[in-house]
Design a protein around this motif. Structure first.
Motif, PDB file in Angstrom:
ATOM      1  N   ALA A   1       0.831  -1.206   0.000  1.00  0.00           N
ATOM      2  CA  ALA A   1       0.000   0.000   0.000  1.00  0.00           C
ATOM      3  C   ALA A   1       0.860   1.249   0.000  1.00  0.00           C
ATOM      4  O   ALA A   1       0.539   2.241  -0.675  1.00  0.00           O
ATOM      5  N   MET A   2       1.957   1.247   0.746  1.00  0.00           N
ATOM      6  CA  MET A   2       2.860   2.398   0.788  1.00  0.00           C
ATOM      7  C   MET A   2       3.495   2.628  -0.584  1.00  0.00           C
ATOM      8  O   MET A   2       3.664   3.777  -1.019  1.00  0.00           O
TER       9      MET A   2
ATOM     10  N   GLN B   1       5.921  -0.518 -10.460  1.00  0.00           N
ATOM     11  CA  GLN B   1       4.709  -1.008 -11.106  1.00  0.00           C
ATOM     12  C   GLN B   1       4.137  -2.228 -10.389  1.00  0.00           C
ATOM     13  O   GLN B   1       2.932  -2.291 -10.120  1.00  0.00           O
ATOM     14  N   ARG B   2       4.984  -3.187 -10.064  1.00  0.00           N
ATOM     15  CA  ARG B   2       4.492  -4.406  -9.427  1.00  0.00           C
ATOM     16  C   ARG B   2       3.903  -4.109  -8.056  1.00  0.00           C
ATOM     17  O   ARG B   2       2.814  -4.573  -7.713  1.00  0.00           O
ATOM     18  N   GLN B   3       4.615  -3.289  -7.256  1.00  0.00           N
ATOM     19  CA  GLN B   3       4.100  -2.927  -5.946  1.00  0.00           C
ATOM     20  C   GLN B   3       2.841  -2.080  -6.060  1.00  0.00           C
ATOM     21  O   GLN B   3       1.932  -2.159  -5.233  1.00  0.00           O
ATOM     22  N   PHE B   4       2.782  -1.236  -7.099  1.00  0.00           N
ATOM     23  CA  PHE B   4       1.611  -0.382  -7.293  1.00  0.00           C
ATOM     24  C   PHE B   4       0.367  -1.214  -7.554  1.00  0.00           C
ATOM     25  O   PHE B   4      -0.691  -1.004  -6.932  1.00  0.00           O
TER      26      PHE B   4
ATOM     27  N   SER C   1      -0.105  -4.492  -6.890  1.00  0.00           N
ATOM     28  CA  SER C   1      -0.424  -5.336  -5.735  1.00  0.00           C
ATOM     29  C   SER C   1      -1.009  -4.517  -4.603  1.00  0.00           C
ATOM     30  O   SER C   1      -1.888  -4.983  -3.868  1.00  0.00           O
ATOM     31  N   GLY C   2      -0.554  -3.272  -4.458  1.00  0.00           N
ATOM     32  CA  GLY C   2      -1.087  -2.418  -3.413  1.00  0.00           C
ATOM     33  C   GLY C   2      -2.532  -2.028  -3.672  1.00  0.00           C
ATOM     34  O   GLY C   2      -3.310  -1.831  -2.738  1.00  0.00           O
ATOM     35  N   LEU C   3      -2.920  -1.925  -4.927  1.00  0.00           N
ATOM     36  CA  LEU C   3      -4.307  -1.589  -5.252  1.00  0.00           C
ATOM     37  C   LEU C   3      -5.241  -2.786  -5.115  1.00  0.00           C
ATOM     38  O   LEU C   3      -6.428  -2.624  -4.841  1.00  0.00           O
ATOM     39  N   THR C   4      -4.730  -4.003  -5.311  1.00  0.00           N
ATOM     40  CA  THR C   4      -5.587  -5.181  -5.305  1.00  0.00           C
ATOM     41  C   THR C   4      -5.611  -5.899  -3.962  1.00  0.00           C
ATOM     42  O   THR C   4      -6.592  -6.579  -3.654  1.00  0.00           O
ATOM     43  N   LEU C   5      -4.558  -5.779  -3.142  1.00  0.00           N
ATOM     44  CA  LEU C   5      -4.542  -6.474  -1.863  1.00  0.00           C
ATOM     45  C   LEU C   5      -5.653  -5.945  -0.974  1.00  0.00           C
ATOM     46  O   LEU C   5      -5.857  -4.740  -0.841  1.00  0.00           O
TER      47      LEU C   5
END
Length: 294
Positions: free
Chosen positions: A212-213, A280-283, A285-289
């Motif tokens: 999320a961060m 991009q990957r963290q972005f 995953s942060g939106l979908t988790l």
């Protein structure tokens, strides 16, 4: 070949699916058209487009406009100014908003929801409404020895503070909802082991909020980097402006090369693309988790 693969291969394309793909392709092309047009114009010399028009086949394509835009606008200096503003603003916003989110999500008290609403309500206030009193306030605050101007006005510190103030509410709202999906047993077990509130926040909850961060860091970097309104109002010295204002140096008193301005605009967009592709990957995953948690 398996039966499933054979069945899929023989499945006919339905007209509705074809129309859907055509619509999506058209929408994507419509969104990309201005960018592609800007790239096309930036690669052509202005003398050619002024003679043949922008809707014409090019005779010359080169990177001269990019080189001239970078040197003429002193873009490297303004990139540094933007980093001085954006990096502290992003870090401070994430740090402060995560502390607020931890408090309102992990502790139960009477004004829990009201406190979160106070932070979130700041995002609902249009920036133009408070610009006049904020401008006068910045002129009245003296900071001798801290800023080059001696005041909060016309300083990078002033821009950092206003970005932190306006972006913290949204980040606190997102992080508080994300932290509520984390099991309370984690902090309860840490409390039984004698962990302080700070240790629960810093060593237990915050590491679990990295997706999320990262998503918020991507959004904040793009928003703060692309800001032009606050810099235009709260900065008066041209050398202190961020990179979004460097394009003004490409405009002359009597003539402006639109091809060179297009090249300069594309150059200013490169850092935001780098930030997005790196995170991009963290972005994503942060939106979908947490989307499937209730």
């Amino acid at each position: 070949m398996s039966i499933t693969a054979t069945t899929k291969a023989r499945t006919p394309l339905r007209p509705a699916r074809i129309l859907l793909h055509l619509f999506l392709a058209g929408a994507a092309l419509a969104w990309l058209a201005p960018l592609l047009w800007a790239i096309y114009a930036a690669l052509r010399p202005y003398s050619e487009t002024s003679e043949k028009g922008y809707v014409s086949w090019p005779d010359t394509l080169n990177f001269d406009n990019f080189t001239n835009a970078f040197t003429q606008s002193d873009m490297s200096h303004y990139f540094v100014n933007t980093m001085i503003i954006a990096v502290p603003a992003v870090l401070l916003t994430l740090f402060l908003s995560s502390m607020v989110a931890f408090y309102v999500s992990r502790f139960d008290f009477r004004l829990n929801l009201a406190l979160l609403l106070v932070f979130t309500a700041g995002n609902l206030l249009p920036q133009q409404v408070i610009i006049t009193p904020l401008y006068r306030l910045y002129l009245l605050i003296d900071l001798p020895g801290i800023t080059m101007s001696g005041k909060l006005y016309d300083s990078a510190l002033g821009l950092v503070l206003i970005h932190v103030a306006f972006q913290s509410g949204f980040c606190a709202f997102v992080l508080s909802n994300y932290m509520r999906t984390l099991p309370h047993e984690l902090t309860e077990a840490a409390l039984v082991d004698g962990a302080s509130v700070w240790r629960q926040y810093w060593q237990i909850v915050l590491p679990l909020c990295r997706p999320a961060m990262a998503a918020l860091a991507t959004l904040l970097s793009i928003w703060i980097y692309n800001d032009f309104f606050w810099a235009l109002v709260l900065i008066s010295t041209g050398e202190n402006m961020p990179v979004t204002s460097a394009l003004n140096n490409l405009s002359g008193a009597y003539f402006t090369d639109p091809n060179r301005v297009a090249a300069g605009a594309l150059l200013t967009a490169i850092p935001t693309l780098i930030v997005y592709f790196v995170l991009q990957r963290q972005f994503v995953s942060g939106l979908t988790l947490g989307a499937n948690k209730g």
